[in-house]
Design an enzyme around this catalytic site. Structure first.
Site, mmCIF file in Angstrom:
data_model
loop_
_atom_site.group_PDB
_atom_site.id
_atom_site.type_symbol
_atom_site.label_atom_id
_atom_site.label_comp_id
_atom_site.label_asym_id
_atom_site.label_seq_id
_atom_site.Cartn_x
_atom_site.Cartn_y
_atom_site.Cartn_z
ATOM 1 N N GLY A 43 -81.674 80.870 44.787
ATOM 2 C CA GLY A 43 -81.274 79.515 45.194
ATOM 3 C C GLY A 43 -80.421 79.401 46.443
ATOM 4 O O GLY A 43 -80.462 78.383 47.127
ATOM 5 N N GLU A 98 -73.219 81.193 46.658
ATOM 6 C CA GLU A 98 -74.015 80.603 45.568
ATOM 7 C C GLU A 98 -74.519 79.221 45.942
ATOM 8 O O GLU A 98 -73.926 78.523 46.761
ATOM 9 C CB GLU A 98 -73.142 80.482 44.305
ATOM 10 N N ASP A 102 -72.479 76.259 37.663
ATOM 11 C CA ASP A 102 -72.718 75.345 36.544
ATOM 12 C C ASP A 102 -71.737 75.738 35.431
ATOM 13 O O ASP A 102 -70.568 75.374 35.473
ATOM 14 C CB ASP A 102 -74.193 75.515 36.170
ATOM 15 N N LYS A 130 -70.778 71.918 39.340
ATOM 16 C CA LYS A 130 -70.814 70.931 38.239
ATOM 17 C C LYS A 130 -69.640 71.242 37.336
ATOM 18 O O LYS A 130 -69.779 71.941 36.325
ATOM 19 C CB LYS A 130 -72.098 71.106 37.424
ATOM 20 N N PHE A 151 -79.535 67.364 36.755
ATOM 21 C CA PHE A 151 -80.256 68.487 37.340
ATOM 22 C C PHE A 151 -80.557 68.182 38.802
ATOM 23 O O PHE A 151 -81.047 67.108 39.133
ATOM 24 C CB PHE A 151 -81.556 68.760 36.582
ATOM 25 N N VAL A 152 -80.225 69.115 39.674
ATOM 26 C CA VAL A 152 -80.436 68.904 41.110
ATOM 27 C C VAL A 152 -81.404 69.945 41.657
ATOM 28 O O VAL A 152 -81.511 71.045 41.123
ATOM 29 C CB VAL A 152 -79.104 68.947 41.883
HETATM 30 P P1 IMP Z 1 -74.201 79.196 35.678
HETATM 31 O O1 IMP Z 1 -74.298 80.669 35.443
HETATM 32 O O2 IMP Z 1 -74.276 78.399 34.406
HETATM 33 O O3 IMP Z 1 -73.005 78.798 36.525
HETATM 34 O O4 IMP Z 1 -75.515 78.784 36.421
HETATM 35 C C1 IMP Z 1 -75.704 79.035 37.734
HETATM 36 C C2 IMP Z 1 -77.175 79.109 38.096
HETATM 37 O O5 IMP Z 1 -78.012 78.243 37.309
HETATM 38 C C3 IMP Z 1 -77.284 78.648 39.511
HETATM 39 O O6 IMP Z 1 -77.126 79.726 40.398
HETATM 40 C C4 IMP Z 1 -78.662 78.049 39.552
HETATM 41 O O7 IMP Z 1 -79.591 79.053 39.851
HETATM 42 C C5 IMP Z 1 -78.913 77.542 38.152
HETATM 43 N N1 IMP Z 1 -78.657 76.077 38.050
HETATM 44 C C6 IMP Z 1 -77.644 75.463 37.392
HETATM 45 N N2 IMP Z 1 -77.720 74.128 37.498
HETATM 46 C C7 IMP Z 1 -78.811 73.888 38.274
HETATM 47 C C8 IMP Z 1 -79.427 72.670 38.760
HETATM 48 O O8 IMP Z 1 -78.986 71.520 38.523
HETATM 49 N N3 IMP Z 1 -80.529 72.839 39.522
HETATM 50 C C9 IMP Z 1 -81.054 74.056 39.822
HETATM 51 N N4 IMP Z 1 -80.516 75.208 39.399
HETATM 52 C C10 IMP Z 1 -79.409 75.125 38.616
HETATM 53 MG MG MG Z 2 -78.275 80.445 41.793
#
Ligand code: IMP
Ligand code: MG
Length: 178
Positions: A43, A98, A102, A130, A151-152
């Site tokens: 991403g 990053e 999330d 987020k 969701f983005v």
């Molecule tokens: P975390 O480990 O829960 O912080 O998630 C991080 C990863 O989840 C990010 O690097 C994204 O790849 C994916 N992610 C989380 N939310 C979104 C979203 O709204 N759109 C697209 N990818 C997301």
């Molecule tokens: Mg990512």
């Protein structure tokens, strides 16, 4: 694949402006550190390219692939990390790049990965955050935009592995389509 119902959340112009501000902050803090920017695939590839073009000091780039999945028996996501090449960061300042933080699980796993390899200092620059969804207590110094719990996609982020090339950041109209 057809685009899902969406609206523009952050425009290309807003992203460009904010990246210039982030680049200035990063330069003020890290220009003398010869840092390694660790780009989290997939991403963050567009954000990383645009951010790093704004930096006029010596730095290295490394890539790591991260994916996370929710397991019904676990309250937090499992994260799998795959370095794309040898990453020697012993004694170095590492800046994780990053797309979005999330729950924070990915960043937490990256911290552990880097600490095990004796990074001297670890910072995070993320385009999006987020905060409402955070499950791990993390201090993130460089955040482009706080976004609501929707969701983005676009600008490197995918919806079902598609639409990463859209220039703006889009938000799904409903979370049913995630
Ligand atoms: P975390 O480990 O829960 O912080 O998630 C991080 C990863 O989840 C990010 O690097 C994204 O790849 C994916 N992610 C989380 N939310 C979104 C979203 O709204 N759109 C697209 N990818 C997301
Ligand atoms: Mg990512």
């Amino acid at each position: 694949m057809k685009l899902p119902l969406h609206k523009v959340l952050i425009t290309e112009e807003q992203i460009k402006r904010r990246i210039k501000e982030l680049a200035k902050q990063v330069t003020d803090d890290l220009a003398d550190e010869n840092p390694v920017f660790l780009v989290v695939l997939r991403g963050a590839f567009i954000f990383a390219a645009d951010l790093l073009k704004e930096l006029n000091f010596p730095y290295e780039i490394a890539f790591i692939s991260a994916s996370s999945y929710a397991d019904a028996t676990e309250p937090v996501k499992n994260v799998s990390l795959k370095p794309c090449h040898d990453i020697d960061i012993s004694g170095r300042t590492v800046v994780i790049v990053e797309d979005i933080v999330d729950t924070g699980g990915t960043i937490k796993a990256l911290y552990e990965f880097l600490k095990k390899r004796n990074a001297k200092r670890i910072e995070v620059v993320t385009l999006l955050s987020k905060k409402a969804r955070r499950k791990h207590d993390l201090k993130i110094k460089y955040v482009g935009f706080e976004v609501p719990n929707v969701f983005v996609f676009g600008y490197g982020l995918d919806w079902k592995q598609n639409f990463r090339g859209i220039r703006d950041i889009m938000a799904l109209e409903t979370n049913d389509e995630v």
